[in-house]
Write an enzyme that holds these catalytic residues in place. Structure first.
Site: not given
Ligand code: NAP
Length: 485
Positions: A51, A179, A183, A236, A241
């Site tokens: 966004r 992920h 590995k 989790d 995993h």
């Molecule tokens: P995050 O940092 O909160 O990022 C979320 C992303 O989604 C941001 O780019 C946000 O950007 C975008 N977003 C949110 N609402 C939106 C909407 N309505 N339309 C379009 N874009 C939108 O989350 P994250 O940690 O990257 O995690 C993303 C996913 O991966 C989640 O499901 C999480 O559980 C999973 N995950 C993450 C990790 C990790 O290490 N971070 C590991 C495993 C799994 P804007 O606010 O600019 O829209």
């Protein structure tokens, strides 16, 4: 030495959530490494979508900073290389729940290249994205979508997520990432099992006493407290995993190394898992330690009953494994960070050397981290005079030693999995029925805790977990392997 890098086909990869934590820490630096290794063709393009109102230059700057912060230290100072990578980037401001931005995205997509859409956003947006990709005519029958964990928080929500994706995409288009499956050692586990004559004949309850799967972390819940407190270690870590590792260890040899053959065998393992006796599970929650707050402080809930640790004994009711227990454990704020699988073989049926010589069991250890590799403990004679005394020595194969300087070029899990998406190979991704079967097994365990008002056992931060977890093994005359610091 690392095998020759074969470039993948040209692609357009759209990263929804392209400004988020996962994209900045893993996906984009990983893609840059693939480019630096020569795997990404010149025509490949990456389009960030979120966004935030950014233009292309603003997004390129954000990605440059992400590579500087999280990228491979060897590549990030390569100004020309980074510049080349940034040239492949584009950005569209899009709301998954709105209509703005979609025509612009459609205008950026090219014909004649692989089209992949990475949903790096919360699962509540999966259905919206899938629907709009279709209704705006952006994703056709050959498009691939990649979704992240958590894939639901129980069977009902996983089914609903599967249905929301299945309304717009076929199963062969959906890549559910775990992920751990990307590995190197996890794939090596299959190579060792099915590429050697040595192990498979012994890989059953006749020769294997038990198997231990450990995923230990030193970190606490950190900034993820509010998410984690609704989830806990069972949802989790275990449901995904540890379950995937268990499947790869326990599955029958598939007829071919092809996606459905492998996933069919994994699914059979999940369906053969016994219901877990509540006495065979220990839940724990870390207490305050000298170097950090306790779990309840971390999640800011003094009465939280969420587990940050689980240890359990699991049985598999099939011909191969009946009678051989699998012990699983995972937790946060433990004394060391270590992920490993240990296959503990039975004693020899008789010692010709007598009791004073000592007896050692063969243990095959598959280390996922740190220091990926494998080790096989074999019994030999203790060198020197003094009669026939036996000792255990490791046949050790660490990837870093085996590969030398090339070890640094082994793709990390995310890099490998994204390249598999582009290649159209689903072998290392979870199928919808696998995920549902894993939840069907996990749900009654969690429901049992809720019904019994179960309170997790406290354990000292920096320890090996709750004492009851030690007792779980001792009762069976076994012990956990040391988590080495
Ligand atoms: P995050 O940092 O909160 O990022 C979320 C992303 O989604 C941001 O780019 C946000 O950007 C975008 N977003 C949110 N609402 C939106 C909407 N309505 N339309 C379009 N874009 C939108 O989350 P994250 O940690 O990257 O995690 C993303 C996913 O991966 C989640 O499901 C999480 O559980 C999973 N995950 C993450 C990790 C990790 O290490 N971070 C590991 C495993 C799994 P804007 O606010 O600019 O829209």
């Amino acid at each position: 030495m690392v095998s020759r890098v074969i470039p993948v086909d040209p692609f357009d990869l759209v990263i929804f959530g392209g400004t988020g934590d996962l994209a900045r820490r893993k996906i984009l630096p990983g893609l840059y490494r693939r480019m630096a290794s020569g795997q990404m063709p010149k025509e490949a393009r990456i389009i960030g979508a979120a966004r935030s109102e950014l233009d292309r230059a603003g997004y390129q700057q954000m990605v440059k900073e992400a590579i500087e912060e999280f990228g491979d230290p060897r590549h990030k100072s390569d100004v020309a290389g980074v510049g080349d990578f940034l040239e492949r980037l584009d950005y569209v401001a899009i709301d998954a729940k709105g209509e703005g931005g979609w025509p612009e995205l459609k205008g950026l997509m090219r014909d004649g290249v692989v089209k992949a859409f990475y949903f790096s956003v919360g699962p509540s947006l999966f259905g919206d994205l899938a629907e709009r990709l279709k209704s705006h005519g952006i994703a056709g029958d050959d498009a691939r979508i990649v979704v992240e964990k958590p894939f639901g928080h129980d069977l009902g929500s996983a089914r609903a997520l599967n249905a929301s994706l299945a309304a717009h995409f076929e199963e062969h288009q959906i890549y559910r990432i775990d992920h751990y499956l990307g590995k190197e050692t996890v794939q090596n586990l299959m190579a060792v099992r099915f590429g050697n004559m040595l192990f498979e004949p012994l890989w059953n309850s006749q020769y294997v006493d038990h198997i231990q799967i450990t995923v230990a972390e030193t970190v606490g819940v950190g900034g993820r407290g509010s998410y984690y407190d609704k989830s806990g270690a069972m949802r989790d870590m275990v449901q995904n995993h540890l379950m995937q590792l268990l499947c790869l260890i326990a599955m029958e040899p598939p007829a071919k190394f092809d996606p459905d053959a492998v996933r069919d065998e994994k699914l059979k393992v999940i369906r053969a898992l016994d219901e877990v006796d509540p006495h065979h599970i220990v839940r724990g929650q870390y207490d305050k330690g000298p170097d950090g707050p306790g779990y309840r402080d971390d999640v800011e809930d003094a009465r939280s009953r969420t587990e940050s640790y689980v240890a359990m004994k699991v049985g598999i009711s099939n011909w191969r494994w009946a009678g051989t227990p699998f012990y699983l454990r995972t937790g946060k704020r433990l004394r060391a960070r270590a992920s490993e699988i240990a296959v503990v073989f039975k004693d020899t049926p008789h010692s010709i050397f007598g009791p004073e010589a000592g007896l050692h069991r063969n243990i095959l250890t598959i280390r996922l981290q740190p220091n990926e590799g494998m080790e096989l403990g074999v019994t030999i004679k203790e060198p020197g005079p003094g009669g026939m005394r036996l000792m255990d020595v490791p046949l050790d194969m660490s990837f870093a030693d085996a590969l030398g300087p090339d070890a640094e070029d082994v793709p990390d899990a995310y890099e490998r999995l994204i390249m598999d998406v582009i290649r159209g190979n689903q072998t290392l991704f979870m199928r919808g029925d696998e995920v549902e079967a894993a939840w069907a097994w996990t749900d009654p365990i969690i429901q049992g805790w809720i019904d019994r008002h179960d309170v997790p056992k406290p354990y000292d931060a920096g320890s090996s977990g709750p004492d009851d977890a030690l007792a779980l093994m001792h009762r069976d005359g076994r012990k956990w392997r040391d988590i080495k610091v």
